[in-house]
Design a protein around this motif. Structure first.
Motif, mmCIF file in Angstrom:
data_model
loop_
_atom_site.group_PDB
_atom_site.id
_atom_site.type_symbol
_atom_site.label_atom_id
_atom_site.label_comp_id
_atom_site.label_asym_id
_atom_site.label_seq_id
_atom_site.Cartn_x
_atom_site.Cartn_y
_atom_site.Cartn_z
ATOM 1 N N VAL A 1 0.852 -1.237 0.157
ATOM 2 C CA VAL A 1 0.168 -0.132 -0.157
ATOM 3 C C VAL A 1 0.830 1.066 -0.129
ATOM 4 N N LEU A 2 1.851 1.426 0.793
ATOM 5 C CA LEU A 2 2.749 2.304 0.790
ATOM 6 C C LEU A 2 3.670 2.680 -0.429
ATOM 7 N N ARG A 3 3.942 1.568 -1.095
ATOM 8 C CA ARG A 3 4.587 1.802 -2.323
ATOM 9 C C ARG A 3 3.831 2.295 -3.439
ATOM 10 N N ALA A 4 2.385 1.946 -3.338
ATOM 11 C CA ALA A 4 1.407 2.344 -4.224
ATOM 12 C C ALA A 4 1.076 4.120 -4.234
ATOM 13 N N ILE A 5 1.655 4.375 -2.958
ATOM 14 C CA ILE A 5 1.634 6.014 -2.909
ATOM 15 C C ILE A 5 2.296 6.893 -3.702
ATOM 16 N N PRO A 6 1.860 7.613 -4.566
ATOM 17 C CA PRO A 6 3.017 8.185 -5.511
ATOM 18 C C PRO A 6 3.747 9.266 -4.802
ATOM 19 N N PHE A 7 4.617 9.216 -3.876
ATOM 20 C CA PHE A 7 5.443 9.856 -3.116
ATOM 21 C C PHE A 7 7.001 9.023 -3.422
ATOM 22 N N LYS A 8 7.699 9.940 -3.793
ATOM 23 C CA LYS A 8 8.944 9.204 -4.084
ATOM 24 C C LYS A 8 9.922 9.057 -2.788
ATOM 25 N N PRO A 9 9.996 9.943 -2.050
ATOM 26 C CA PRO A 9 10.938 9.614 -0.741
ATOM 27 C C PRO A 9 10.419 8.323 -0.037
ATOM 28 N N LEU A 10 8.959 8.256 -0.037
ATOM 29 C CA LEU A 10 8.381 6.817 0.683
ATOM 30 C C LEU A 10 8.786 5.780 0.010
ATOM 31 N N ASN A 11 8.529 5.758 -1.471
ATOM 32 C CA ASN A 11 8.856 4.784 -2.067
ATOM 33 C C ASN A 11 10.451 4.144 -2.236
ATOM 34 N N ALA A 12 11.103 5.235 -1.961
ATOM 35 C CA ALA A 12 12.705 5.043 -2.008
ATOM 36 C C ALA A 12 12.971 4.319 -0.659
ATOM 37 N N VAL A 13 12.312 4.628 0.509
ATOM 38 C CA VAL A 13 12.676 4.060 1.784
ATOM 39 C C VAL A 13 12.092 2.656 1.763
ATOM 40 N N MET A 14 10.915 2.361 1.105
ATOM 41 C CA MET A 14 10.365 1.023 0.932
ATOM 42 C C MET A 14 11.232 0.165 0.232
ATOM 43 N N ALA A 15 11.803 0.690 -1.060
ATOM 44 C CA ALA A 15 12.597 -0.044 -1.936
ATOM 45 C C ALA A 15 14.012 -0.453 -1.411
ATOM 46 N N VAL A 16 14.450 0.352 -0.442
ATOM 47 C CA VAL A 16 15.732 -0.065 0.355
ATOM 48 C C VAL A 16 15.473 -0.887 1.386
ATOM 49 N N PHE A 17 14.398 -1.132 1.895
ATOM 50 C CA PHE A 17 13.922 -2.131 2.956
ATOM 51 C C PHE A 17 13.993 -3.347 2.300
ATOM 52 N N VAL A 18 13.092 -3.289 1.093
ATOM 53 C CA VAL A 18 12.941 -4.656 0.367
ATOM 54 C C VAL A 18 14.335 -5.308 -0.432
#
Length: 216
Positions: free
Chosen positions: A29-46
């Motif tokens: 759900v968080l990665r579906a939100i169009p907010f690049k900093p949040l997507n970057a954090v989730m991508a690093v986590f994964v």
């Protein structure tokens, strides 16, 4: 000892699976939100949990994380089943990274028009994800989710490195007591094989019960 080890193995597997699925859904759900900093954090986590060996992640949680906790929190954590707790967290975070990618792949397979239609009907972003998109994505993702579940079950044996008394730990203890290495390892092989085949069978039944797409 064997029954206690098997019970601990299934407890660790169940707790890690439930927690891991909850975390995976949050990540999707968080990665579906169009907010690049949040997507970057989730991508690093994964990427961290997919690229670092699982046993290293378990060791980091058991030996590393307590060192940065406040003394009061550390004392409280150490008063309980610390080994099982940290093994559960490490395995749950690890499997959540893989499951989130599987669910995201299922999400991409759903036409974007369905999300737009849900929003047009008055559903908010999170409501549309919860009631329309995620149920379909989970159904589509059943095969890879089941495959990763089987890997999670086998990865519970890694918890022995921090002293979790699961099946592999007990097998090693029996070997040290009896010196009947071949016998105990053969028994462990048979037990893991039976459990893995059972999980696969139940997974296939579940997959047939909830197919990824209806055939009409």
């Amino acid at each position: 000892m064997l029954l206690d080890g098997l019970r601990t193995t299934f407890t660790l597997f169940a707790l890690s699976a439930v927690l891991g699925m909850a975390i995976a859904l949050v990540i999707v759900v968080l990665r579906a939100i169009p907010f690049k900093p949040l997507n970057a954090v989730m991508a690093v986590f994964v990427e961290y949990h997919r690229d670092v060996p699982t046993v290293v992640q378990i060791l980091v949680w058991f030996f590393g994380v307590p060192q940065i906790l406040p003394p009061a929190v550390k004392a409280y954590v150490n008063s309980g089943p610390t080994e099982l707790l940290f093994a559960t967290i490490a395995l749950a975070l690890n499997v959540s990274a893989y499951w989130s990618q599987d669910i995201r792949s299922g999400l991409r397979a759903i036409p974007a028009a369905q999300f737009e239609a849900a929003r047009a009907m008055g559903l908010g972003f999170f409501s549309a994800m919860r009631h329309v998109m995620l149920p379909q994505a989970l159904r589509i993702s059943i095969p890879p989710l089941l495959n990763r579940s089987l890997i999670l079950f086998k990865d519970t044996s890694l918890a022995m490195v921090i002293g979790v008394t699961e099946l592999t730990y007990q097998i090693k203890s029996i070997d040290n007591l009896t010196f009947r290495t071949f016998d105990v390892l053969a028994f462990a092989t048979v037990v893991y094989l039976i459990c893995s085949l059972t999980i696969m069978f139940l997974g296939r039944c579940f997959e047939r019960r909830f197919p990824s797409a209806y055939r009409g």
